[in-house]
Design a protein around this motif. Structure first.
Motif, PDB file in Angstrom:
ATOM      1  N   SER A 121      -5.540  -3.739  45.472  1.00  0.00           N
ATOM      2  CA  SER A 121      -4.568  -3.224  44.388  1.00  0.00           C
ATOM      3  C   SER A 121      -4.345  -4.377  43.622  1.00  0.00           C
ATOM      4  O   SER A 121      -3.074  -4.704  42.974  1.00  0.00           O
ATOM      5  N   TYR A 158     -10.263  -0.108  38.407  1.00  0.00           N
ATOM      6  CA  TYR A 158     -10.475   0.973  38.869  1.00  0.00           C
ATOM      7  C   TYR A 158      -9.128   2.059  39.091  1.00  0.00           C
ATOM      8  O   TYR A 158      -9.261   2.839  39.442  1.00  0.00           O
ATOM      9  N   TYR A 159      -7.955   1.281  38.590  1.00  0.00           N
ATOM     10  CA  TYR A 159      -6.728   2.339  38.208  1.00  0.00           C
ATOM     11  C   TYR A 159      -5.874   1.353  37.325  1.00  0.00           C
ATOM     12  O   TYR A 159      -5.943  -0.076  37.411  1.00  0.00           O
ATOM     13  N   ASP A 219      -3.225  11.244  36.664  1.00  0.00           N
ATOM     14  CA  ASP A 219      -4.370  10.554  36.548  1.00  0.00           C
ATOM     15  C   ASP A 219      -4.145   8.859  36.522  1.00  0.00           C
ATOM     16  O   ASP A 219      -2.884   8.661  36.195  1.00  0.00           O
ATOM     17  N   ILE A 220      -4.827   8.111  37.221  1.00  0.00           N
ATOM     18  CA  ILE A 220      -4.168   6.575  37.250  1.00  0.00           C
ATOM     19  C   ILE A 220      -5.420   5.771  36.690  1.00  0.00           C
ATOM     20  O   ILE A 220      -5.340   4.687  36.778  1.00  0.00           O
ATOM     21  N   ARG A 221      -6.371   6.261  36.208  1.00  0.00           N
ATOM     22  CA  ARG A 221      -7.705   5.553  35.679  1.00  0.00           C
ATOM     23  C   ARG A 221      -7.972   5.352  34.284  1.00  0.00           C
ATOM     24  O   ARG A 221      -8.071   4.328  33.604  1.00  0.00           O
ATOM     25  N   TYR A 231     -14.671   9.983  43.267  1.00  0.00           N
ATOM     26  CA  TYR A 231     -13.276   8.934  43.078  1.00  0.00           C
ATOM     27  C   TYR A 231     -12.269   9.859  42.705  1.00  0.00           C
ATOM     28  O   TYR A 231     -11.193   9.935  43.284  1.00  0.00           O
ATOM     29  N   ARG A 250      -8.624  10.379  44.611  1.00  0.00           N
ATOM     30  CA  ARG A 250      -7.395  10.190  43.859  1.00  0.00           C
ATOM     31  C   ARG A 250      -6.398  11.512  44.207  1.00  0.00           C
ATOM     32  O   ARG A 250      -5.229  11.084  44.318  1.00  0.00           O
TER      33      ARG A 250
END
Length: 261
Positions: free
Chosen positions: A88, A105-106, A247-249, A236, A240
């Motif tokens: 991260s 990726y996020y 949503d984190i992307r 993915y 998640r």
């Protein structure tokens, strides 16, 4: 050739293939739940770990994980202790001078949480005029509040938990913080508050990425390809949903575009 001889040869070939299977050494911190942490049984768990294992599965390689202290994790990568850093890590210009990064990726976005009784649908400098806004002193959120919300009352706290307590008791109208921190708080039995307004990022924020030694461009390209594949085939999002309801992307808007220069 006898059947037994054929079977022995096939077994030998299979064993040789397994012995030659590629292993990618993946380093992480192991102290940043729910992204990467060590369980009571000593197992590495979390969103980062699941994403890394899914990427290795797509690449048909073996992931070999190890944990490292955050302060020395980039030097550990560059000295060859592992091949990919998946922890991260925010992509910043300063870090890009030392390592190469994958595609993000996020994104760790910021957002307001408001008292439900206010019935707010948006959170802008105009709609929040005269309201009491809070966050932790010295953090990024405090700079955003001071810069973009001059007509609101700003309360800053030594610890973020103190701001949360004031929200629960109604002494604050809204709190601004990382969406992950807010979700973790509100999912812990807190019923006073709800997300309002849009997600946003600080100007120049790129997202979280996997890091590589600069000379390992081929490995980075292969990982990027595998990441794109697991996003496209739904793997993915399955991962998640185990950790986050939102949503984190998708890349959100920059704070200067949302609230004005």
């Amino acid at each position: 050739m006898k059947k037994s001889t054929v079977m022995a040869a096939a077994a030998l070939a299979l064993g040789a293939g397994l012995a030659q299977a590629e292993t990618i050494r993946v380093g992480t911190e192991g102290a940043y739940a729910p992204f990467n942490s060590v369980s009571e049984s000593g197992e590495l768990v979390g969103f980062d770990i699941d994403i890394g294992n899914a990427i290795c599965a797509e690449m048909q390689v073996t992931c070999e994980w190890s944990t490292h202290e955050w302060g020395g994790i980039i030097p550990a990568l560059n000295s060859g202790k592992f091949d990919v850093l998946l922890a991260s890590m925010a992509i910043t210009p300063e870090r890009m001078e030392k390592v190469a990064f994958s595609d993000p990726y996020y994104f760790n976005t910021m957002r307001f949480a408001a008292l439900k009784d206010l019935g707010l649908e948006d959170a802008t400098p105009e709609t929040l005029e005269g309201m009491v806004l809070g966050t932790q002193a010295g953090g990024v959120a405090s700079k955003v509040l001071n810069q973009y919300f001059p007509d609101s009352e700003i309360k800053l706290y030594p610890k973020l938990g103190e701001a949360f307590l004031d929200m629960e008791s109604g002494r604050l109208d809204l709190v601004l913080e990382s969406k992950f921190a807010l979700a973790d708080w509100m999912n812990d039995g807190v019923d006073c508050c709800e997300f309002v307004g849009q997600d946003f990022l600080l100007d120049g924020t790129i997202g979280a990425g996997m890091a590589f030694r600069k000379e390992d461009a081929d490995l980075r390209d292969r990982v990027n390809e595998a990441l794109a594949t697991i996003i496209e085939n739904g793997t993915y999002d399955e991962i998640r949903q185990k950790y986050f309801e939102f949503d984190i992307r998708g890349k959100p808007i920059a704070v200067s575009e949302l609230f004005g220069d």
